[in-house]
Design an enzyme around this catalytic site. Structure first.
Site, PDB file in Angstrom:
ATOM      1  N   GLY A 106      -7.361   7.256  34.285  1.00 21.10           N
ATOM      2  CA  GLY A 106      -6.402   8.013  35.089  1.00 21.10           C
ATOM      3  C   GLY A 106      -4.994   8.036  34.515  1.00 21.10           C
ATOM      4  O   GLY A 106      -4.779   7.855  33.309  1.00 21.10           O
ATOM      5  N   ARG A 138       6.588  12.459  42.707  1.00 22.90           N
ATOM      6  CA  ARG A 138       5.192  12.832  42.463  1.00 22.90           C
ATOM      7  C   ARG A 138       4.673  13.717  43.590  1.00 22.90           C
ATOM      8  O   ARG A 138       5.208  13.709  44.697  1.00 22.90           O
ATOM      9  CB  ARG A 138       4.320  11.563  42.409  1.00 22.90           C
ATOM     10  CG  ARG A 138       4.854  10.475  41.500  1.00 22.90           C
ATOM     11  CD  ARG A 138       4.578  10.701  40.059  1.00 22.90           C
ATOM     12  NE  ARG A 138       3.173  10.705  39.720  1.00 22.90           N
ATOM     13  CZ  ARG A 138       2.726  11.061  38.502  1.00 22.90           C
ATOM     14  NH1 ARG A 138       3.576  11.435  37.553  1.00 22.90           N
ATOM     15  NH2 ARG A 138       1.438  11.046  38.232  1.00 22.90           N
ATOM     16  N   HIS A 160       8.602 -28.785  32.080  1.00 24.17           N
ATOM     17  CA  HIS A 160       9.955 -28.648  31.517  1.00 24.17           C
ATOM     18  C   HIS A 160       9.862 -28.558  29.991  1.00 24.17           C
ATOM     19  O   HIS A 160       9.072 -29.292  29.399  1.00 24.17           O
ATOM     20  CB  HIS A 160      10.804 -29.860  31.903  1.00 24.17           C
ATOM     21  CG  HIS A 160      12.175 -29.806  31.295  1.00 24.17           C
ATOM     22  ND1 HIS A 160      13.160 -28.975  31.770  1.00 24.17           N
ATOM     23  CD2 HIS A 160      12.715 -30.472  30.237  1.00 24.17           C
ATOM     24  CE1 HIS A 160      14.255 -29.130  31.044  1.00 24.17           C
ATOM     25  NE2 HIS A 160      14.007 -30.028  30.103  1.00 24.17           N
TER      26      HIS A 160
HETATM   27  C1  FAD Z   1       5.046   7.160  33.709  1.00 22.75           C
HETATM   28  C2  FAD Z   1       4.343   6.292  34.717  1.00 22.75           C
HETATM   29  C3  FAD Z   1       4.403   4.917  34.591  1.00 22.75           C
HETATM   30  C4  FAD Z   1       3.768   4.108  35.519  1.00 22.75           C
HETATM   31  N1  FAD Z   1       3.845   2.748  35.374  1.00 22.75           N
HETATM   32  C5  FAD Z   1       3.232   1.946  36.274  1.00 22.75           C
HETATM   33  C6  FAD Z   1       3.259   0.533  36.123  1.00 22.75           C
HETATM   34  O1  FAD Z   1       3.846  -0.008  35.194  1.00 22.75           O
HETATM   35  N2  FAD Z   1       2.625  -0.211  37.043  1.00 22.75           N
HETATM   36  C7  FAD Z   1       1.957   0.337  38.109  1.00 22.75           C
HETATM   37  O2  FAD Z   1       1.386  -0.400  38.909  1.00 22.75           O
HETATM   38  N3  FAD Z   1       1.909   1.680  38.270  1.00 22.75           N
HETATM   39  C8  FAD Z   1       2.528   2.488  37.380  1.00 22.75           C
HETATM   40  N4  FAD Z   1       2.448   3.850  37.519  1.00 22.75           N
HETATM   41  C9  FAD Z   1       1.715   4.388  38.674  1.00 22.75           C
HETATM   42  C10 FAD Z   1       0.198   4.375  38.403  1.00 22.75           C
HETATM   43  O3  FAD Z   1      -0.077   5.070  37.214  1.00 22.75           O
HETATM   44  C11 FAD Z   1      -0.518   5.010  39.571  1.00 22.75           C
HETATM   45  O4  FAD Z   1      -0.113   4.376  40.761  1.00 22.75           O
HETATM   46  C12 FAD Z   1      -2.023   4.879  39.416  1.00 22.75           C
HETATM   47  O5  FAD Z   1      -2.469   5.473  38.222  1.00 22.75           O
HETATM   48  C13 FAD Z   1      -2.721   5.541  40.598  1.00 22.75           C
HETATM   49  O6  FAD Z   1      -4.085   5.364  40.445  1.00 22.75           O
HETATM   50  P1  FAD Z   1      -5.145   6.319  41.176  1.00 22.75           P
HETATM   51  O7  FAD Z   1      -6.483   5.724  40.881  1.00 22.75           O
HETATM   52  O8  FAD Z   1      -4.744   6.524  42.565  1.00 22.75           O
HETATM   53  O9  FAD Z   1      -4.993   7.738  40.473  1.00 22.75           O
HETATM   54  P2  FAD Z   1      -4.845   8.221  38.968  1.00 22.75           P
HETATM   55  O10 FAD Z   1      -4.597   7.116  38.045  1.00 22.75           O
HETATM   56  O11 FAD Z   1      -3.869   9.331  39.004  1.00 22.75           O
HETATM   57  O12 FAD Z   1      -6.288   8.787  38.616  1.00 22.75           O
HETATM   58  C14 FAD Z   1      -6.778   9.945  39.231  1.00 22.75           C
HETATM   59  C15 FAD Z   1      -7.935  10.461  38.403  1.00 22.75           C
HETATM   60  O13 FAD Z   1      -8.574  11.497  39.125  1.00 22.75           O
HETATM   61  C16 FAD Z   1      -8.970  12.503  38.212  1.00 22.75           C
HETATM   62  N5  FAD Z   1      -9.155  13.755  38.943  1.00 22.75           N
HETATM   63  C17 FAD Z   1      -8.192  14.489  39.552  1.00 22.75           C
HETATM   64  N6  FAD Z   1      -8.746  15.566  40.144  1.00 22.75           N
HETATM   65  C18 FAD Z   1     -10.073  15.511  39.904  1.00 22.75           C
HETATM   66  C19 FAD Z   1     -11.163  16.345  40.252  1.00 22.75           C
HETATM   67  N7  FAD Z   1     -11.007  17.454  40.989  1.00 22.75           N
HETATM   68  N8  FAD Z   1     -12.390  16.002  39.819  1.00 22.75           N
HETATM   69  C20 FAD Z   1     -12.582  14.881  39.087  1.00 22.75           C
HETATM   70  N9  FAD Z   1     -11.576  14.054  38.726  1.00 22.75           N
HETATM   71  C21 FAD Z   1     -10.341  14.358  39.134  1.00 22.75           C
HETATM   72  C22 FAD Z   1      -7.809  12.549  37.228  1.00 22.75           C
HETATM   73  O14 FAD Z   1      -8.186  13.169  36.008  1.00 22.75           O
HETATM   74  C23 FAD Z   1      -7.494  11.068  37.075  1.00 22.75           C
HETATM   75  O15 FAD Z   1      -8.218  10.494  36.029  1.00 22.75           O
HETATM   76  C24 FAD Z   1       3.052   4.686  36.598  1.00 22.75           C
HETATM   77  C25 FAD Z   1       2.958   6.074  36.708  1.00 22.75           C
HETATM   78  C26 FAD Z   1       3.599   6.873  35.781  1.00 22.75           C
HETATM   79  C27 FAD Z   1       3.470   8.367  35.905  1.00 22.75           C
HETATM   80  N1  NAD Z   2       6.634  -0.059  36.930  1.00 24.43           N
HETATM   81  C1  NAD Z   2       5.976   0.561  37.886  1.00 24.43           C
HETATM   82  O1  NAD Z   2       5.288  -0.035  38.713  1.00 24.43           O
HETATM   83  C2  NAD Z   2       6.042   2.036  37.975  1.00 24.43           C
HETATM   84  C3  NAD Z   2       6.524   2.777  36.901  1.00 24.43           C
HETATM   85  C4  NAD Z   2       6.590   4.150  37.043  1.00 24.43           C
HETATM   86  C5  NAD Z   2       6.161   4.749  38.198  1.00 24.43           C
HETATM   87  N2  NAD Z   2       5.697   3.990  39.209  1.00 24.43           N
HETATM   88  C6  NAD Z   2       5.304   4.619  40.479  1.00 24.43           C
HETATM   89  O2  NAD Z   2       5.416   6.014  40.410  1.00 24.43           O
HETATM   90  C7  NAD Z   2       6.153   6.470  41.527  1.00 24.43           C
HETATM   91  C8  NAD Z   2       6.855   7.730  41.182  1.00 24.43           C
HETATM   92  O3  NAD Z   2       7.947   7.478  40.300  1.00 24.43           O
HETATM   93  P1  NAD Z   2       9.151   8.491  40.184  1.00 24.43           P
HETATM   94  O4  NAD Z   2      10.195   7.798  39.405  1.00 24.43           O
HETATM   95  O5  NAD Z   2       8.667   9.822  39.774  1.00 24.43           O
HETATM   96  O6  NAD Z   2       9.527   8.716  41.681  1.00 24.43           O
HETATM   97  P2  NAD Z   2      10.626   8.024  42.569  1.00 24.43           P
HETATM   98  O7  NAD Z   2      10.404   8.554  43.913  1.00 24.43           O
HETATM   99  O8  NAD Z   2      10.660   6.554  42.345  1.00 24.43           O
HETATM  100  O9  NAD Z   2      12.004   8.592  41.996  1.00 24.43           O
HETATM  101  C9  NAD Z   2      12.309   9.951  41.980  1.00 24.43           C
HETATM  102  C10 NAD Z   2      13.807  10.082  41.908  1.00 24.43           C
HETATM  103  O10 NAD Z   2      14.108  11.459  41.727  1.00 24.43           O
HETATM  104  C11 NAD Z   2      15.198  11.781  42.555  1.00 24.43           C
HETATM  105  N3  NAD Z   2      15.188  13.226  42.809  1.00 24.43           N
HETATM  106  C12 NAD Z   2      14.339  13.906  43.608  1.00 24.43           C
HETATM  107  N4  NAD Z   2      14.649  15.232  43.576  1.00 24.43           N
HETATM  108  C13 NAD Z   2      15.701  15.366  42.732  1.00 24.43           C
HETATM  109  C14 NAD Z   2      16.459  16.468  42.288  1.00 24.43           C
HETATM  110  N5  NAD Z   2      16.204  17.709  42.716  1.00 24.43           N
HETATM  111  N6  NAD Z   2      17.466  16.247  41.419  1.00 24.43           N
HETATM  112  C15 NAD Z   2      17.743  14.991  40.985  1.00 24.43           C
HETATM  113  N7  NAD Z   2      17.050  13.902  41.380  1.00 24.43           N
HETATM  114  C16 NAD Z   2      16.035  14.085  42.235  1.00 24.43           C
HETATM  115  C17 NAD Z   2      15.002  10.945  43.793  1.00 24.43           C
HETATM  116  O11 NAD Z   2      16.204  10.778  44.498  1.00 24.43           O
HETATM  117  C18 NAD Z   2      14.493   9.631  43.196  1.00 24.43           C
HETATM  118  O12 NAD Z   2      15.541   8.740  42.891  1.00 24.43           O
HETATM  119  C19 NAD Z   2       7.056   5.329  41.904  1.00 24.43           C
HETATM  120  O13 NAD Z   2       7.356   5.355  43.271  1.00 24.43           O
HETATM  121  C20 NAD Z   2       6.260   4.121  41.544  1.00 24.43           C
HETATM  122  O14 NAD Z   2       5.543   3.686  42.681  1.00 24.43           O
HETATM  123  C21 NAD Z   2       5.623   2.657  39.119  1.00 24.43           C
END
Ligand code: FAD
Ligand code: NAD
Length: 447
Positions: free
Chosen positions: A39, A277, A438
């Site tokens: 994912g 998102r 420690h």
């Molecule tokens: C840049 C970034 C950094 C992140 N860093 C962290 C982090 O450091 N730590 C953390 O805990 N979280 C992090 N996250 C958040 C984390 O990636 C998500 O919370 C997590 O992946 C959600 O898992 P999920 O299983 O709900 O969905 P996803 O991981 O989004 O998986 C959904 C899957 O469903 C599949 N799918 C969608 N539609 C269909 C369909 N119609 N048929 C079949 N398959 C389908 C997709 O292809 C995908 O593989 C980050 C996210 C981003 C974008």
């Molecule tokens: N280390 C981790 O665990 C990790 C890393 C990356 C992402 N995530 C997950 O993914 C989620 C989504 O991350 P994200 O950073 O996309 O969302 P977010 O909701 O954390 O941040 C989005 C930011 O965009 C701003 N924003 C919204 N509309 C705007 C606009 N029109 N102009 C300017 N700023 C605007 C919001 O005020 C907010 O500060 C997080 O909530 C987190 O749970 C987790």
């Protein structure tokens, strides 16, 4: 139509964990994935971002080599080799998931699923090239097929959100998926949205030499996090070359320039859109599955949707957008399918880490009783030339530890102790009797 005990749509950290758990318990389980195993987390989130951040932070350490009395003439990053390493790692971990699923007894089908009325899931062949790019062995589908089950778990995650008049174009305005494919380090990067994604990318590119400007509509950074922690992070990023423009709106984007409502213009080589998102729900064609006002899937306390026997886990329900939250929810739903009286799915003790430099790790509740220990008191931190940060432990009226905030370079490792302390309802006075080695980082909890 082929019938299973459980259908799982989406093989991210929620879906693949749920499918494996179910199959191991003897449920005939079909996991349907339209793209790549792992994912968003494995393919364009947690793992690739942390791989790149690992290199950026290592480079930053090398630049501080003089603090350790080491002379380094020149440190240079081969960015394309780093991207190759990131891609190889993703493939390796995809393979690991594939083996895990196979060994657990899950049937995996690569194809795009549609949820039709009557708990029917129609799966059509994936678009050309998509599944093979995952490097996984896959069940080939020549034509569409339909499946059904008593229970269905929707685990299709979330996608980059868009804001009005600003759609990623894949050239200049990129979402996180597109930026992770970009082969150069931009001299100037604009980041729309200073949330977790925006901050981690800003940290990454500023450490690699980009001038980064973050723009956010909110007047303060990360409103849900500890203020002192956010201040330390903001100062660290400003030292690395980041500029924060908060409380600003973007009026328009033209010719690689953002026009803000205060009259400022921000020219950038690349612009990242990280403004939140949106749920991935287009495939849900049964209107009985209700959505929230924000378009995520509504669930009850058992993560069941408005349609009996259909559950939504992970990012799709917007309860906690973390990989570990998705996994926890997936395992809990499967456990509850096997029990007559479902167990409570308690997500109040959810740890989170922002993987910047310094990291901010947090968990639990913040109360009025707080013990704060600055990092500078820790001998081990002094040996590592790290003195900026703090540990806060929050207790309730019975002295039980209920919350924790850690700001340091390795807060992700340290928050594990707080996870255990809070889940075991340890009292603060008892913690003080625990023996920590420690001079270790763990000793911070004992100071
Ligand atoms: C840049 C970034 C950094 C992140 N860093 C962290 C982090 O450091 N730590 C953390 O805990 N979280 C992090 N996250 C958040 C984390 O990636 C998500 O919370 C997590 O992946 C959600 O898992 P999920 O299983 O709900 O969905 P996803 O991981 O989004 O998986 C959904 C899957 O469903 C599949 N799918 C969608 N539609 C269909 C369909 N119609 N048929 C079949 N398959 C389908 C997709 O292809 C995908 O593989 C980050 C996210 C981003 C974008
Ligand atoms: N280390 C981790 O665990 C990790 C890393 C990356 C992402 N995530 C997950 O993914 C989620 C989504 O991350 P994200 O950073 O996309 O969302 P977010 O909701 O954390 O941040 C989005 C930011 O965009 C701003 N924003 C919204 N509309 C705007 C606009 N029109 N102009 C300017 N700023 C605007 C919001 O005020 C907010 O500060 C997080 O909530 C987190 O749970 C987790």
């Amino acid at each position: 139509m082929k019938k299973y005990d459980l259908l799982v749509i989406g093989a991210g950290p929620g879906g693949y964990a749920a499918a494996a758990h179910a199959a191991k318990q003897g449920l005939k389980t079909l996991l349907i994935e339209k793209q790549h195993l792992g994912g968003a987390c494995l393919n364009n989130g947690c793992i690739p971002v942390k791989t790149l951040l690992g290199a950026a932070h290592f480079l930053q350490q090398i630049k501080k080599a003089n603090l350790f009395n080491i002379k380094v003439e020149k440190a240079e990053l081969d960015f394309n080799a780093l991207l190759d390493r990131k891609n190889r790692l993703i493939k390796r971990l995809q393979k690991g998931i594939e083996i895990f699923l196979r060994d657990s007894g899950v049937e995996t089908l690569f194809g795009a699923a549609k949820l039709l009325p009557g708990k029917v899931v129609a799966v059509s062949p994936p678009s050309r090239g998509v599944a093979s790019a995952s490097g996984s062995e896959r069940t080939d589908l020549e034509t569409s097929a339909e499946y059904t089950a008593d229970n269905i778990i929707l685990a299709t995650g979330s996608l980059p959100g868009a804001i009005p008049n600003l759609q990623p174009d894949g050239q200049w305005l990129l979402d996180n998926i597109q930026l992770l494919q970009n082969k150069t380090i931009p001299s100037a990067l604009a980041v729309i949205g200073a949330g977790v994604i925006g901050l981690e990318f800003a940290d990454l590119y500023s450490r690699l030499g980009s001038k980064v400007t973050l723009i956010d509509v909110l007047p303060e950074l990360l409103p849900q996090e500890d203020r002192a922690a956010v201040d330390l992070l903001q100062k660290s990023l400003e030292r690395a070359g980041c500029r924060f423009l908060l409380n600003r709106k973007i009026e328009k984007a033209e010719n690689k320039t953002l026009y803000l409502n205060d009259g400022q213009t921000i020219a950038a080589e690349i612009c990242l859109l990280a403004a939140g998102r949106r749920a991935n729900t287009d495939y849900i064609l049964d209107p009985a599955v209700q959505k929230t006002a924000k378009g995520f899937v509504s669930v009850d306390e058992n993560l069941q949707t408005s349609l009996s026997g259909v559950y939504a886990i992970g990012d799709l329900n917007n309860l906690a957008l973390y990989a570990h939250a998705a996994t926890y929810q997936g395992l809990a739903v499967v456990d509850n399918l096997r029990q007559k009286s479902p167990r409570v799915i308690n997500q109040t003790i959810m740890p989170r880490v922002i993987f910047t430099s310094p990291q901010i790790a947090s968990i639990g509740r913040y109360t009025s009783q707080c013990q704060q220990t600055p990092l500078s008191l820790l001998g081990r931190a002094q040996t590592e030339n790290q003195t900026e940060g703090f540990l806060k432990l929050y207790t309730d009226e019975k002295d039980v530890i209920v919350g924790c905030v850690i700001v340091s370079e390795n807060a992700d490792a340290l928050i594990g102790e707080a996870v255990a302390l809070i889940n075991t309802r340890t009292k603060y006075t008892d913690l003080k009797n625990f023996i920590h080695p420690h001079p270790s980082w763990a000793e911070w909890f004992g100071l």
